[in-house]
Scaffold this motif. Sequence first.
Motif, PDB file in Angstrom:
ATOM      1  N   LEU A  29       0.899  -1.173  -0.165  1.00 46.77           N
ATOM      2  CA  LEU A  29       0.155  -0.066   0.159  1.00 46.77           C
ATOM      3  C   LEU A  29       1.005   1.247  -0.003  1.00 46.77           C
ATOM      4  CD1 LEU A  29      -2.771   1.421   0.099  1.00 46.77           C
ATOM      5  CD2 LEU A  29      -2.644   0.952   2.802  1.00 46.77           C
ATOM      6  N   GLY A  30       1.730   1.218   0.870  1.00 49.10           N
ATOM      7  CA  GLY A  30       2.790   2.264   0.925  1.00 49.10           C
ATOM      8  C   GLY A  30       3.576   2.483  -0.575  1.00 49.10           C
ATOM      9  N   ASP A  31       3.985   1.702  -1.244  1.00 48.01           N
ATOM     10  CA  ASP A  31       4.686   1.613  -2.567  1.00 48.01           C
ATOM     11  C   ASP A  31       3.358   2.242  -3.650  1.00 48.01           C
ATOM     12  OD1 ASP A  31       6.948   1.070  -1.808  1.00 48.01           O
ATOM     13  OD2 ASP A  31       6.650  -1.190  -2.529  1.00 48.01           O
ATOM     14  N   TYR A  32       2.072   1.911  -3.546  1.00 53.59           N
ATOM     15  CA  TYR A  32       1.164   2.188  -4.306  1.00 53.59           C
ATOM     16  C   TYR A  32       0.710   3.842  -4.157  1.00 53.59           C
ATOM     17  CZ  TYR A  32      -3.767   2.758  -6.150  1.00 53.59           C
ATOM     18  OH  TYR A  32      -4.542   3.337  -6.811  1.00 53.59           O
ATOM     19  N   LEU A  33       0.650   4.208  -2.821  1.00 56.92           N
ATOM     20  CA  LEU A  33       0.475   5.562  -2.691  1.00 56.92           C
ATOM     21  C   LEU A  33       1.670   6.369  -3.188  1.00 56.92           C
ATOM     22  CD1 LEU A  33      -1.289   5.282   0.802  1.00 56.92           C
ATOM     23  CD2 LEU A  33      -2.590   5.704  -1.496  1.00 56.92           C
ATOM     24  N   ALA A  34       2.711   5.784  -2.815  1.00 58.90           N
ATOM     25  CA  ALA A  34       3.912   6.746  -3.402  1.00 58.90           C
ATOM     26  C   ALA A  34       4.132   7.183  -4.782  1.00 58.90           C
ATOM     27  CB  ALA A  34       4.981   5.961  -2.447  1.00 58.90           C
ATOM     28  N   ASN A  35       3.983   5.791  -5.501  1.00 57.28           N
ATOM     29  CA  ASN A  35       3.803   5.883  -6.718  1.00 57.28           C
ATOM     30  C   ASN A  35       2.745   6.668  -7.475  1.00 57.28           C
ATOM     31  OD1 ASN A  35       6.206   4.082  -7.032  1.00 57.28           O
ATOM     32  ND2 ASN A  35       4.822   2.315  -7.063  1.00 57.28           N
ATOM     33  N   ARG A  36       1.531   6.490  -6.879  1.00 59.16           N
ATOM     34  CA  ARG A  36       0.583   7.447  -7.483  1.00 59.16           C
ATOM     35  C   ARG A  36       0.641   9.148  -7.145  1.00 59.16           C
ATOM     36  NH1 ARG A  36      -4.389   6.495  -9.300  1.00 59.16           N
ATOM     37  NH2 ARG A  36      -6.019   8.175  -9.065  1.00 59.16           N
ATOM     38  N   PHE A  37       1.176   9.180  -5.961  1.00 61.64           N
ATOM     39  CA  PHE A  37       1.283  10.748  -5.612  1.00 61.64           C
ATOM     40  C   PHE A  37       2.568  11.186  -5.696  1.00 61.64           C
ATOM     41  CE2 PHE A  37      -2.451   9.179  -3.825  1.00 61.64           C
ATOM     42  CZ  PHE A  37      -3.469  10.479  -4.133  1.00 61.64           C
ATOM     43  N   LYS A  38       3.616  10.348  -5.986  1.00 64.95           N
ATOM     44  CA  LYS A  38       5.031  10.969  -6.558  1.00 64.95           C
ATOM     45  C   LYS A  38       5.450  11.124  -5.210  1.00 64.95           C
ATOM     46  CE  LYS A  38       4.297  12.239 -11.189  1.00 64.95           C
ATOM     47  NZ  LYS A  38       3.760  10.727 -11.636  1.00 64.95           N
ATOM     48  N   LEU A  39       5.477  10.316  -4.210  1.00 63.99           N
ATOM     49  CA  LEU A  39       6.180  10.468  -2.896  1.00 63.99           C
ATOM     50  C   LEU A  39       7.409   9.672  -2.452  1.00 63.99           C
ATOM     51  CD1 LEU A  39       2.563  10.719  -1.025  1.00 63.99           C
ATOM     52  CD2 LEU A  39       4.177  12.683  -1.663  1.00 63.99           C
ATOM     53  N   MET A  40       7.982   9.967  -1.584  1.00 67.82           N
ATOM     54  CA  MET A  40       9.043   8.909  -0.997  1.00 67.82           C
ATOM     55  C   MET A  40       8.368   7.955  -0.074  1.00 67.82           C
ATOM     56  SD  MET A  40      12.447  11.440  -0.127  1.00 67.82           S
ATOM     57  CE  MET A  40      11.371  12.595   0.653  1.00 67.82           C
ATOM     58  N   HIS A  41       8.786   6.858  -0.122  1.00 73.09           N
ATOM     59  CA  HIS A  41       8.237   5.760   1.002  1.00 73.09           C
ATOM     60  C   HIS A  41       9.347   4.812   1.550  1.00 73.09           C
ATOM     61  CE1 HIS A  41       6.246   1.786   1.481  1.00 73.09           C
ATOM     62  NE2 HIS A  41       6.100   2.568   2.164  1.00 73.09           N
ATOM     63  N   GLU A  42       9.282   4.684   2.813  1.00 74.97           N
ATOM     64  CA  GLU A  42      10.227   3.790   3.513  1.00 74.97           C
ATOM     65  C   GLU A  42       9.644   2.880   4.262  1.00 74.97           C
ATOM     66  OE1 GLU A  42      13.933   3.913   6.571  1.00 74.97           O
ATOM     67  OE2 GLU A  42      13.198   5.740   5.762  1.00 74.97           O
ATOM     68  N   PHE A  43       9.955   1.725   4.127  1.00 74.53           N
ATOM     69  CA  PHE A  43       9.319   0.724   5.383  1.00 74.53           C
ATOM     70  C   PHE A  43      10.088   0.336   6.283  1.00 74.53           C
ATOM     71  CE2 PHE A  43       8.997  -3.692   6.610  1.00 74.53           C
ATOM     72  CZ  PHE A  43       7.707  -3.879   7.238  1.00 74.53           C
ATOM     73  N   ILE A  44       9.615   0.555   7.606  1.00 75.74           N
ATOM     74  CA  ILE A  44      10.340   0.139   8.571  1.00 75.74           C
ATOM     75  C   ILE A  44      10.033  -0.864   9.687  1.00 75.74           C
ATOM     76  CG2 ILE A  44      11.280   1.286  10.883  1.00 75.74           C
ATOM     77  CD1 ILE A  44      11.630   3.931   9.532  1.00 75.74           C
ATOM     78  N   ASP A  45      10.678  -1.897   9.655  1.00 74.35           N
ATOM     79  CA  ASP A  45      10.361  -3.189  10.130  1.00 74.35           C
ATOM     80  C   ASP A  45      10.817  -3.234  11.731  1.00 74.35           C
ATOM     81  OD1 ASP A  45       9.240  -5.744  10.566  1.00 74.35           O
ATOM     82  OD2 ASP A  45      10.825  -6.559   9.955  1.00 74.35           O
ATOM     83  N   ILE A  46       9.842  -3.080  12.692  1.00 72.85           N
ATOM     84  CA  ILE A  46      10.414  -3.090  13.897  1.00 72.85           C
ATOM     85  C   ILE A  46      10.170  -4.602  14.379  1.00 72.85           C
ATOM     86  CG2 ILE A  46       9.783  -2.561  16.315  1.00 72.85           C
ATOM     87  CD1 ILE A  46      10.953  -0.156  14.604  1.00 72.85           C
ATOM     88  N   PRO A  47      11.106  -5.531  14.786  1.00 75.60           N
ATOM     89  CA  PRO A  47      10.820  -7.069  14.755  1.00 75.60           C
ATOM     90  C   PRO A  47       9.994  -7.300  15.923  1.00 75.60           C
ATOM     91  CG  PRO A  47      13.261  -6.143  14.434  1.00 75.60           C
ATOM     92  CD  PRO A  47      12.456  -5.011  14.449  1.00 75.60           C
ATOM     93  N   ASN A  48       9.162  -8.244  15.768  1.00 72.98           N
ATOM     94  CA  ASN A  48       8.289  -8.721  16.898  1.00 72.98           C
ATOM     95  C   ASN A  48       8.065 -10.212  16.636  1.00 72.98           C
ATOM     96  OD1 ASN A  48       6.045  -9.495  18.377  1.00 72.98           O
ATOM     97  ND2 ASN A  48       4.773  -7.556  18.045  1.00 72.98           N
ATOM     98  N   PRO A  49       8.607 -11.076  17.723  1.00 76.96           N
ATOM     99  CA  PRO A  49       8.408 -12.321  17.882  1.00 76.96           C
ATOM    100  C   PRO A  49       7.148 -12.971  17.777  1.00 76.96           C
ATOM    101  CG  PRO A  49       8.769 -11.728  20.049  1.00 76.96           C
ATOM    102  CD  PRO A  49       9.051 -10.567  19.069  1.00 76.96           C
ATOM    103  N   VAL A  50       5.991 -12.278  17.976  1.00 80.82           N
ATOM    104  CA  VAL A  50       4.856 -12.813  18.192  1.00 80.82           C
ATOM    105  C   VAL A  50       4.135 -13.189  16.787  1.00 80.82           C
ATOM    106  CG1 VAL A  50       2.382 -12.330  18.732  1.00 80.82           C
ATOM    107  CG2 VAL A  50       4.212 -11.741  20.354  1.00 80.82           C
TER     108      VAL A  50
END
Length: 252
Positions: free
Chosen positions: A231-252
């Motif tokens: 979804l982040g990539d889709y919105l960034a491409n549509r609106f010409k924005l920067m997008h970065e995914f940040i993974d906060i590890p979670n063992p659950v």
Amino acid sequence: MALLKDIVGHANQHLTVEDFSDYCPNGLQVEGKSEVKKIVSGVTASQALIDAAAQAEADLLLVHHGFFWRDESQPIVGFKKKRLSTLIKRDISLLAYHLPLDAHAILGNNAQLAGLLELEIFGLFGSKKQPVGVLSKPIKAISRQGFIAMLAQSLGRAPLLLTDGRERDYQTIALCTGAAQGYFEQAIEAGADIFITGEVSEQSYHLAIESGVDFCAAGHHATERYGVQALGDYLANRFKLMHEFIDIPNPV
């Protein structure tokens, strides 16, 4: 640069949020800057993710698990106050999509995970009103051992497999990410050979043994990292924005 209201309006429409009865509000949960240059996405709006988004100079934080859940305590105190304060002080908007993001046929968590695992979706299952689970089949024939090994490699963690031990190949794979262990019976009724979700309950073991259908708990966080990225990539491409995914590890 794009207007926040345009991004939110398009995302709400694209994910058809009005079609869902959910446990939380979908869409804009905290309003920040009216103009957006950068989106940071992540699974859960934890303090760690909010801090990371602020450090990354995000204008908009896009998540799957946001705030204001049904039946939770309402006072804005403690960790709730800290999370909200950080967003407001940094003028960062919080945009959250729960069930609509699980269910979307292309960007959804289930669809994205199915693609990662080389599965072809052919049907839905789950709640009759909101059947968010998907039924799929492998693009190439694969054994139980081979499939579970591929799942572990793809997600970067060893899944918990509950099985009666009888040898079988997987022809129908039911998939519903997150905490969908309550859909196991519906997956069995739908003719699945294995049901994959994020979490497990005590009774899941007995049902797997007695039904002869495998149950796989592959991690709530691990199975839900992909929809919000898409979804982040889709919105960034549509609106010409920067997008970065940040993974906060979670063992659950």
